[in-house]
Design a protein around this motif. Structure first.
Motif, PDB file in Angstrom:
ATOM      1  N   VAL A 156      10.185   3.392   2.366  1.00 44.59           N
ATOM      2  CA  VAL A 156       9.290   2.237   2.534  1.00 44.59           C
ATOM      3  C   VAL A 156      10.014   0.948   2.147  1.00 44.59           C
ATOM      4  CG1 VAL A 156       7.100   1.176   1.881  1.00 44.59           C
ATOM      5  CG2 VAL A 156       7.243   3.658   2.121  1.00 44.59           C
ATOM      6  N   LYS A 162      10.210   8.747  -0.468  1.00 40.52           N
ATOM      7  CA  LYS A 162       9.337   7.895   0.338  1.00 40.52           C
ATOM      8  C   LYS A 162       9.417   6.443  -0.131  1.00 40.52           C
ATOM      9  CE  LYS A 162       5.464   9.445   2.001  1.00 40.52           C
ATOM     10  NZ  LYS A 162       4.066   9.909   2.171  1.00 40.52           N
ATOM     11  N   THR A 166       0.823  -1.211   0.000  1.00 44.35           N
ATOM     12  CA  THR A 166       0.000   0.000   0.000  1.00 44.35           C
ATOM     13  C   THR A 166       0.853   1.255   0.000  1.00 44.35           C
ATOM     14  OG1 THR A 166      -1.808  -1.139   1.142  1.00 44.35           O
ATOM     15  CG2 THR A 166      -1.778   1.269   1.267  1.00 44.35           C
ATOM     16  N   GLN A 167       1.848   1.308   0.866  1.00 46.31           N
ATOM     17  CA  GLN A 167       2.682   2.508   0.953  1.00 46.31           C
ATOM     18  C   GLN A 167       3.513   2.729  -0.311  1.00 46.31           C
ATOM     19  OE1 GLN A 167       4.262   4.022   4.811  1.00 46.31           O
ATOM     20  NE2 GLN A 167       4.256   1.860   5.361  1.00 46.31           N
ATOM     21  N   ILE A 212       7.037   6.566   8.496  1.00 48.28           N
ATOM     22  CA  ILE A 212       6.925   5.372   7.660  1.00 48.28           C
ATOM     23  C   ILE A 212       6.715   4.136   8.534  1.00 48.28           C
ATOM     24  CG2 ILE A 212       8.098   3.894   5.998  1.00 48.28           C
ATOM     25  CD1 ILE A 212       7.291   6.567   4.834  1.00 48.28           C
ATOM     26  N   GLY A 236      -5.438   2.386   2.064  1.00 40.38           N
ATOM     27  CA  GLY A 236      -4.875   2.463   3.416  1.00 40.38           C
ATOM     28  C   GLY A 236      -5.934   2.397   4.499  1.00 40.38           C
ATOM     29  N   ARG A 277       3.232   4.180  10.106  1.00 40.80           N
ATOM     30  CA  ARG A 277       2.173   3.850   9.139  1.00 40.80           C
ATOM     31  C   ARG A 277       2.208   2.372   8.773  1.00 40.80           C
ATOM     32  NH1 ARG A 277       0.377   5.255   3.465  1.00 40.80           N
ATOM     33  NH2 ARG A 277      -1.877   5.365   3.750  1.00 40.80           N
ATOM     34  N   MET A 278       3.401   1.793   8.739  1.00 36.45           N
ATOM     35  CA  MET A 278       3.506   0.350   8.484  1.00 36.45           C
ATOM     36  C   MET A 278       2.739  -0.422   9.558  1.00 36.45           C
ATOM     37  SD  MET A 278       4.826  -2.069   6.519  1.00 36.45           S
ATOM     38  CE  MET A 278       6.427  -1.812   5.748  1.00 36.45           C
ATOM     39  N   GLN A 284       1.172   3.901  -3.242  1.00 35.25           N
ATOM     40  CA  GLN A 284       0.773   5.297  -3.067  1.00 35.25           C
ATOM     41  C   GLN A 284       1.941   6.245  -3.320  1.00 35.25           C
ATOM     42  OE1 GLN A 284      -1.176   5.782   0.727  1.00 35.25           O
ATOM     43  NE2 GLN A 284      -2.968   4.613   0.117  1.00 35.25           N
ATOM     44  N   ALA A 285       3.158   5.854  -2.889  1.00 40.98           N
ATOM     45  CA  ALA A 285       4.336   6.700  -3.109  1.00 40.98           C
ATOM     46  C   ALA A 285       4.696   6.765  -4.585  1.00 40.98           C
ATOM     47  CB  ALA A 285       5.522   6.154  -2.304  1.00 40.98           C
TER      48      ALA A 285
END
Length: 440
Positions: free
Chosen positions: A92, A88, A75-76, A232, A380, A235-236, A79-80
């Motif tokens: 990640v 980013k 997901t991260q 980061i 997310g 959010r993980m 999105q990055a």
């Protein structure tokens, strides 16, 4: 970038299919290889099958842990990539590598420590327990490599590269089957041979995935490996923990559900177990599109392109429902031959075929549930799917099954009606809010 009239829904639909197909093929071949693997061990006799099966539900739970962190990574990164934030992506990527190693090492240490006790916990007989203990120990040895493979493959898929993880996965499964044959039949190592084959193939797939990840053009990791921004890492955890809880709630629910059915008699439990295994091949298509949706929704969210998000959602749902409808038709038509492949008991075949034909009508709803979950992950938004999964599994499926068996005398047909109701309700609760999920 906003969708124009030239960038039609048809183009997005084709893009979703192209991204999903390699993952679907990988998972289909993986299940087919598992069938072969099971058949090889099964030829050794009932005790060998029992030794391998003793820890099956525990290995499901173990495997679900890195999968959750794979969702956080996918997901991260998606999105990055969508937002063009290369710094980013690097952050990640480093977090994905560190989490894959740390999670794998932690889970492996726990599993190796408890391996002498697992057979006893699972009620293995004295005859089966020694082989079951050795089997669980050896398949626990490469857990760190399995974790690396699962998390970093998810990160690679987030770049729309679904072919490379497919090649590695298919190669590892073929290697496992070849080594099974060598160790089991040529070296006569029995259950230990099956464990050695799994161990070696897991190490190989983990190392190959790590090599691809470190050389990937998108993952140019800048600075020391442990220099990761707190945002980061936080959010993980926020993305991964609800998914982990979903997997735990789901896996433990399957165990309890099977336990309820196991008390209904040998024929019923055999029909249930075989039918559940036979159905697995027919819902894999939905999981391929789920992975694609997670990636493409994540990218469109990173781009802040609402029209593209809408097109990805419509395309993913349409493709998933179509393939799951086709799967349902095939399952309905081939229910009896499928059951006959796994058993020659006419009572088990008859009852198993009946419930498989019932669940065939449920496949499109199950597809809706799967694909909607992938869309939530891409945005997310992982907390709401956990609430739906927990409520569906433990209230609709488990509680209603318990009440039905103990107070209304449900047979296997009634039990599977509870399972189908669970899937339909989860599909509705996850699909309906999709239109309002986007936050501009």
């Amino acid at each position: 970038m906003t969708l124009t009239k030239n960038k039609s829904l048809k183009n997005i639909f084709l893009s979703v299919v192209v991204v999903a197909l390699p993952t679907m093929l990988e998972q289909i071949l993986s299940v087919l290889m598992q069938y072969v693997d099971t058949a090889m061990v099964g030829r050794l006799g009932a005790n060998a099958t029992a030794a391998v099966s003793t820890s099956t539900t525990i290995t499901w739970l173990i495997g679900s842990i890195p999968v959750a962190f794979g969702v956080g990574a996918m997901t991260q990164i998606a999105q990055a990539i969508g937002s063009g934030e290369h710094h980013k992506i690097s952050q990640v990527a480093k977090a994905s590598l560190v989490f894959s190693i740390a999670v794998g090492a932690t889970v492996e240490a726990i599993c190796l420590a408890v391996s002498p006790f697992v057979a006893g916990w699972m009620g293995a007989s004295e005859v089966v327990a020694p082989a079951a203990t050795r089997y669980f120990f050896w398949i626990s040895v490469p857990i760190i490599f399995k974790s690396i493979n699962i998390v970093l493959s998810a990160a690679i898929r987030a770049t729309k590269d679904t072919k490379t993880p497919m090649y590695i996965g298919v190669g590892a499964n073929i290697l496992n089957v070849v080594l099974d044959y060598i160790f089991i039949y040529i070296f006569n190592l029995g259950v230990d041979g099956a464990a050695f084959a799994t161990c070696i193939s897991s190490v190989v797939s983990g190392l190959l995935t790590l090599k691809v990840f470190l050389g990937h053009k998108e993952f140019k990791m800048e600075g020391p490996i442990l220099s990761i921004e707190k945002e980061i890492i936080d959010r993980m955890w926020r993305l991964s923990l609800p998914v982990l809880l979903i997997n735990v709630a789901s896996t433990s629910g399957y165990v309890v559900f099977a336990g309820l059915v196991s008390h209904m008699g040998t024929i019923i439990f055999a029909a249930h177990s075989i039918a559940v295994g036979a159905e697995e091949l027919f819902y894999i298509g939905g999981y391929g599109f789920k992975s694609a949706a997670n990636t493409m929704v994540g990218i469109s969210y990173g781009e802040q392109d609402h029209d593209k998000y809408h097109a990805v959602c419509v395309s993913s749902i349409l493709a998933t429902v179509l393939i799951m409808t086709l799967s349902g038709v095939l399952l309905f038509v081939f229910a009896e031959p499928l059951m006959g492949f796994f058993t020659n008991d006419p009572e088990v075949i008859a009852l198993g075929s009946k419930v498989l034909r019932m669940v065939a009508f449920n496949e499109p709803f199950f597809g809706l549930y799967i694909i909607s979950e992938g869309i939530y992950y891409g945005l997310g938004r992982t907390k709401y799917p956990f609430v739906v999964e927990f409520g569906g599994m433990w209230v609709v499926r488990i509680l209603s099954t318990f009440i039905g068996i103990h107070f209304f005398g449900f047979g296997l047909v009634g039990v599977w009606c509870c399972m189908i109701a669970d899937n339909v309700i989860k599909a509705i609760l996850l699909t309906v809010p999709l239109k309002w999920l986007w936050r501009k």
